[in-house]
Design an enzyme around this catalytic site. Structure first.
Site, mmCIF file in Angstrom:
data_model
loop_
_atom_site.group_PDB
_atom_site.id
_atom_site.type_symbol
_atom_site.label_atom_id
_atom_site.label_comp_id
_atom_site.label_asym_id
_atom_site.label_seq_id
_atom_site.Cartn_x
_atom_site.Cartn_y
_atom_site.Cartn_z
ATOM 1 N N HIS B 53 0.832 -1.200 0.000
ATOM 2 C CA HIS B 53 0.000 0.000 0.000
ATOM 3 C C HIS B 53 0.868 1.252 0.000
ATOM 4 O O HIS B 53 1.239 1.754 1.050
ATOM 5 C CB HIS B 53 -0.918 -0.006 1.220
ATOM 6 C CG HIS B 53 -1.960 -1.081 1.180
ATOM 7 N ND1 HIS B 53 -1.751 -2.350 1.663
ATOM 8 C CD2 HIS B 53 -3.232 -1.077 0.700
ATOM 9 C CE1 HIS B 53 -2.850 -3.087 1.479
ATOM 10 N NE2 HIS B 53 -3.761 -2.350 0.897
ATOM 11 N N HIS B 290 -3.902 2.925 -4.307
ATOM 12 C CA HIS B 290 -4.145 2.435 -2.945
ATOM 13 C C HIS B 290 -3.362 1.172 -2.592
ATOM 14 O O HIS B 290 -2.628 1.152 -1.606
ATOM 15 C CB HIS B 290 -5.645 2.175 -2.764
ATOM 16 C CG HIS B 290 -5.975 1.406 -1.531
ATOM 17 N ND1 HIS B 290 -5.976 1.984 -0.281
ATOM 18 C CD2 HIS B 290 -6.287 0.102 -1.333
ATOM 19 C CE1 HIS B 290 -6.286 1.072 0.622
ATOM 20 N NE2 HIS B 290 -6.481 -0.078 0.021
ATOM 21 N N GLU B 450 -21.382 -2.686 21.946
ATOM 22 C CA GLU B 450 -20.586 -3.855 22.313
ATOM 23 C C GLU B 450 -19.245 -3.905 21.586
ATOM 24 O O GLU B 450 -18.234 -4.307 22.162
ATOM 25 C CB GLU B 450 -21.384 -5.139 22.038
ATOM 26 C CG GLU B 450 -22.681 -5.276 22.834
ATOM 27 C CD GLU B 450 -23.858 -4.511 22.232
ATOM 28 O OE1 GLU B 450 -23.696 -3.911 21.136
ATOM 29 O OE2 GLU B 450 -24.934 -4.503 22.842
#
Lengths: 726, 726
Positions: B53, B290, B450
């Protein structure tokens, strides 16, 4: 905190609407009586069981009246009327709210007797602790918080997709609205944000969220864990915001807000309604009103407060029933008009009508079997199974208009985009961002939102059984983010296909954060879902056939990033449908090797090494799907795995072995998280290499020769050990 | 879309800061040279592997310089200096960005040779595909998107908690800042929203988020899937927002923004920095920059564009190294000053100092073993194990200041709140909302979040090993929402205790959405975590002992909502530590029954019925934790489960049986989702009842008598079948 309390000007006030006029015709006293009776009915229902959730249902009485009496289009005598408005109770614990309205509006299943079965020990109850899709008037099963909002986004998308595909001037075949009710919990869940961002992006003006804002959760005031200005967040995500300051009694205000929402042309609408939890009780406005019965005495007090007779229970007066009395006939009229419209449409657009009816009836628009590529069409050179999946799925997606295929921002990796695919997008994006898409488009950019992808897909699939077949995609590891939604799809028997690429440590250098080890154990244990790991292109075709045949289950097709050897001599799509099958037979084998998915080549290589170096005969079984294998006759299972022979069975898979013990006596597997290395090297590091596996298997065979096969009973052998210092 | 682009006035501009002055001293040409060399170095590193990347790391060069050179406090020669600023790379795929700065600033581990090992096949690489906590200068392992932000919230909370507990006037022992870097993906993940809402609520002004805003994700422009105004969302969540419009080159602007952030007294700060992905390459600003190498030719072009020699690779000039040359000595000075401060503190506050040092060194502040209640202190009447957990954990939490105990909005259900507990809250809440809390408080209201609860707890635990022991709590079912975070805790070897109540179908009328069936299979298969299901109070004590002893692993203690029979004659905390143990022995048993957690009473009852009605002798093994059992010597395992006897082993548990096949020949378990019924009735509905189980076991015993024990080999028996029509 107090939200910023101005109503958005972006919503033009509609003209004095029929619904408000209708409300004006009701006697104020009748509405008042309804609110009092409804709240006492809820208190009674919770009290008789001695538990449940009374507070919010009582607080939402005026909202419910505004929705079911004055706003929503539906047909109580035909709960599955295709163009009905959809209602989702994302705060599913308040289910009595919905059940009571289903009763009042005349859904046959929801008798008063059934209403009283709430939380009871009755096996035949239609009033479970959270709404369940199986029952009349329930669009989706809700309970796990936040997901109902995502489901609703899916339902609203389905409307947009169908409308864009089939509606024609003068023929608004599909134009329903989706309403979703939330409490204070849903906005705190991450999946809520993922879903509302997408709804704003897609400008789903047919989606209305109603917020039962009582500022109370189990632990107390929302102030304990949030200072957020939720209205501002919703605006930031492209929603209209409308405030209703007295949600306890201002039925007219709520109706007007709902009308404003319907008039929105560019945005989904968020109606922030202030209510009081447990209104009328001494615990009103307190967390104590959330999840417990009030007690006999306090229920009496509530009734006295609402000028009801404390000695009477479950009271619904004729006056209150009368409010809803015309809804059945109104619903039947809606149906008749719609059926007439569809009949006229058939004359004008016969081809489209035929396809539309197929989808209304939940059939595929084409014979999908003829679209699946044949074995000989696949390359025989090494191919990543994610590529194989594209070869199978792309033509299906291009032709079956039922399919909506999306990805959590991994288009370049998952190979699900077909030639000439059009994105599902608001057409405005063409001018504002140069992005080609329409609501008719069937390729979905979910963004990096795996949980919403799965949960919204549940909504797409739930619109009407079989109308839409959602296909999701991401790296397999990130189906741990999606797991809450995938599970709810399985629980609701919603067919969909999850394309999970980059499985196993073979995914390589992204490292342990991206290498699934334990996740397969979840999906193999999960009821009503097929987790399928094909080993090559032919098996990938079989995986899609299995997934398409499973009309009551979701499937996960688990695929490799890396090139996989192809086995056209051995692999079989029909074998996949049986879950496991003999890949390479060997009459008097010393051992059965179970090969799985991307690691099949290691099993085949191990067989070769065993023969060459150890003089050991191994047969190979391919085992892509445990659930499908379980459904086979006992005799098939025995023959495939040779239960009664003296040949031990060894499974070779780069996952945690848990669960394979049912089919194998030993496993060559993973017991630690993975490691950042190129895929080939990651396999090597963890000993996945026929040269390394074969001696371990040979030792097992020797032990069995010496000690007898019975020596293995109950002592599963882990043949692989993690590298030192790992 | 373009964010609303005004800088918040709520952040007072600081006086001309040292850091900006420092920057002003650098030659502009030096900074320019740095940016050019850094970007070419990244391009080279990705190119040599042929993948990885590059784009964002190149785009973030000026951000990195501003952080490591001009802003953060750290000591390269002692990466674990206690009061260091923490840096979290939530966009972990850009790890080369961080690795390159670790190299430049002088972390010994990160040599140029190691930097070049990025993505390589080297087993000894310190430069894996995502940052890993094991390596110098890495605070948390990141990769699964969004979670790094939650980790950073935990790190910032840790600072607030420690500061409030130990700092005194003149003694700012703990005052570090946490910086977290995000890309365009993190804000799309739900866990991001959960975490930023909490950070705003807690007014964590020591938390700074830097947004590498290049508007590009894998699929292309962010416009494809979001119209959100992120700045507005952050403000709605109580954050300062500062915009930097030229993040590619405006080092001074970034430094000033970071200084403004440090000056914030009331809010965390979000710095929105516009950058160009892959800057300098022909794919600049495109998704192609990317996740792939540019190719040899394009790397040459990049170098030419940046006036570098295309024939030279991995160039870092002395001039660039010199920029960072004084950071080692500066870091050593920081350490010396801090050590001196702590030494002075010892004189002024000897007791507090002692406790503080225990925590710095990762020790518990008290002997926890002496706090665990003895067996005879527990009630012998039926008790829910969630109540037992309170009896064990509440005194621990009251006394061990290492513990921070929180709940995802289930305080009334999980019994984790101890007498006189104080909430972790900003003290302002006392006046604004009447809520009693301080930063010294150790009880956390996570809200209904959560995933963030688990992921922020990872940050708390990662602050320094052993300094904070996070205890989370929720219903077990909702640890499927938390699973991505729980997994990352296990992967990082972070000790913490997850209190998972309302396990199994015994949770009752909330229904299948709340009844876990498959989830245990995930946690039993997951490496480096203990999933422990105690059957009564004594075993619950054992579960806590196991969890506290496991200093390199998280544990999940799985508990019942409903009353459980107590077995003081049989149950044993020491037995729990061995994973499984003989509960009721029987010398010449016909069958071994394996009882687990809340379903133990069914095993015991089945034994009685077998004896009374069938004349069959059964022994009972309690099996609370598979992972602990696996660690036992082979002999112990054989004796406990009697591998070599003729007695088959039957596990009785109301979960999917997957994985038990390793220890049992047959199972009485669940193969469908549950049902909404009161707990007792849910068990009954699914056949969990000694009277129903015993005949199935008796039949198995008969079969074995007739066909021999070897007949069971490889054919696991499912003794329970789901009810018809379910």
């Amino acid at each position: 905190m107090a939200p910023s309390a101005t109503t958005d000007l972006s919503v033009a006030a509609p003209k004095f609407a029929d619904e408000v006029r209708l409300f004006a015709q009701e006697d104020d006293k009748t509405v008042d009586r309804f609110l009092r009776e409804f709240r006492c009915l809820i208190a009674d229902l919770v009290q008789q069981f001695g538990g449940g959730h009374p507070g919010s249902a009582m607080g939402m009485a005026a909202i419910g009246l505004s929705l079911w009496r004055y706003t929503m289009k539906f047909s109580p005598t035909n709960p599955s009327f295709f163009n009905r408005d959809r209602f989702v109770l994302s705060n599913g614990h308040t289910c009595l709210f919905q059940y009571a309205f289903l009763h009042l509006t005349g859904y046959e299943q929801m008798t008063m007797d059934q209403l009283k079965s709430y939380h009871s020990a009755r096996y035949d109850s239609f009033a479970p602790g959270h709404p369940e899709i199986e029952h009349e008037g329930i669009e989706v099963t809700t309970g796990p918080l936040g997901q109902g909002v995502a489901n609703a986004v899916g339902l609203a998308m389905a409307t947009k997709s169908l409308a864009a595909t089939y509606n024609k001037p003068g023929f608004d075949l599909v134009n329903n609205t989706t309403y979703v009710m939330i409490g204070d919990a849903c906005p705190q869940e991450g999946v809520f944000q993922e879903a509302v961002d997408l709804a704003g992006h897609w400008k789903l003006n047919n989606l209305v969220m109603i917020y039962d804002n009582n500022q109370i959760t189990c632990d107390g005031s929302v102030d304990m864990c949030s200072i957020e200005d939720l209205n501002a967040r919703m605006r930031a995500n492209g929603w209209n915001v409308i405030d209703v300051l007295d949600g306890n009694y201002d039925v007219e205000g709520i109706i007007k807000a709902l009308q404003q929402a319907k008039a929105s042309t560019e945005k989904p609408t968020f109606i922030n309604v202030r209510t009081t939890i447990g209104i009328g009780s001494k615990v009103a406005g307190d967390a104590k009103a959330h999840g417990a019965a009030f007690g006999v005495d306090e229920v009496r007090n509530v009734k006295a407060k609402f000028s009801m007779n404390p000695d009477e229970h479950f009271v619904v007066s004729d006056e209150v029933y009368n409010i809803f009395a015309d809804l059945k006939t109104r619903g039947q009229k809606l149906e008749q008009d719609w059926n007439a419209l569809v009949a006229d449409y058939a004359k004008e657009y016969p081809e489209l009508h035929k396809e539309f009816i197929a989808r209304v009836e939940g059939r595929f628009t084409q014979d999908w079997r003829s679209i699946i590529p044949s074995k000989d069409s696949f390359p025989t050179t090494p191919t990543p199974s994610r590529k194989s999946a594209g070869l199978v799925c792309n033509p299906l997606a291009a032709k079956l208009t039922n399919m909506m295929v999306g990805t959590a921002d991994l288009s370049p990796s998952v190979n699900m985009a077909w030639k000439d695919k059009v994105d599902f997008q608001h057409p405005d994006l063409r001018t504002t961002a140069g992005i080609n898409g329409t609501y008719q488009g069937r390729y979905i950019h979910w963004g990096i939102r795996e949980h919403a992808m799965a949960s919204i897909s549940n909504g797409l699939a739930a619109y009407q059984k079989g109308t839409i077949l959602p296909v999701t995609s991401s790296f397999f590891m990130f189906y741990i983010y999606a797991a809450p939604g995938v599970r709810m799809g399985a629980l609701q028997h919603l067919q969909q296909i999850h394309i999970a690429t980059h499985d196993s440590i073979g995914t390589g250098e992204d490292g342990p954060t991206h290498q699934p080890i334990a996740l397969p154990a979840l999906y193999r244990a999960m009821p009503n879902i097929l987790y399928i790991r094909p080993c090559d292109s032919e098996e990938t075709a079989g995986a899609f056939i299995a997934a398409l045949e499973a009309t009551n289950s979701p499937s996960i097709i688990s695929l490799s990033r890396q090139n996989l050897e192809q086995f056209p001599q051995h692999s079989s799509r029909d074998g996949v449908l049986r879950g496991a099958y003999v890949f390479i037979e060997e009459a008097d084998a010393d051992v059965t090797l179970i090969g799985v998915g991307a690691e099949m080549a290691f099993a085949v290589k191990t067989r070769e090494v065993l023969a060459e170096k150890f003089g050991i005969k191994a047969r190979v079984v391919s085992f892509p799907c445990q659930r499908l294998f379980e459904a086979q006759p006992a005799e098939y299972k025995r023959e495939t795995l040779r239960y009664r022979s003296n040949a031990p069975r060894v499974v070779i898979e780069a996952y945690a072995v848990n669960g394979w013990e049912r089919y194998a006596d030993a496993g060559y597997s993973m017991s630690t998280f993975g490691k950042s290395l190129p895929g080939k090297d990651a396999y090597e590091f963890f000993g996945f290499n026929g040269e390394k596996i074969a001696p371990q298997v040979a030792k097992l065979v020797e032990d069995v020769r010496r000690d007898g096969i019975e020596s293995l009973r109950g002592e599963f052998r882990d043949l692989n050990t993690p590298p030192a210092n790992h």
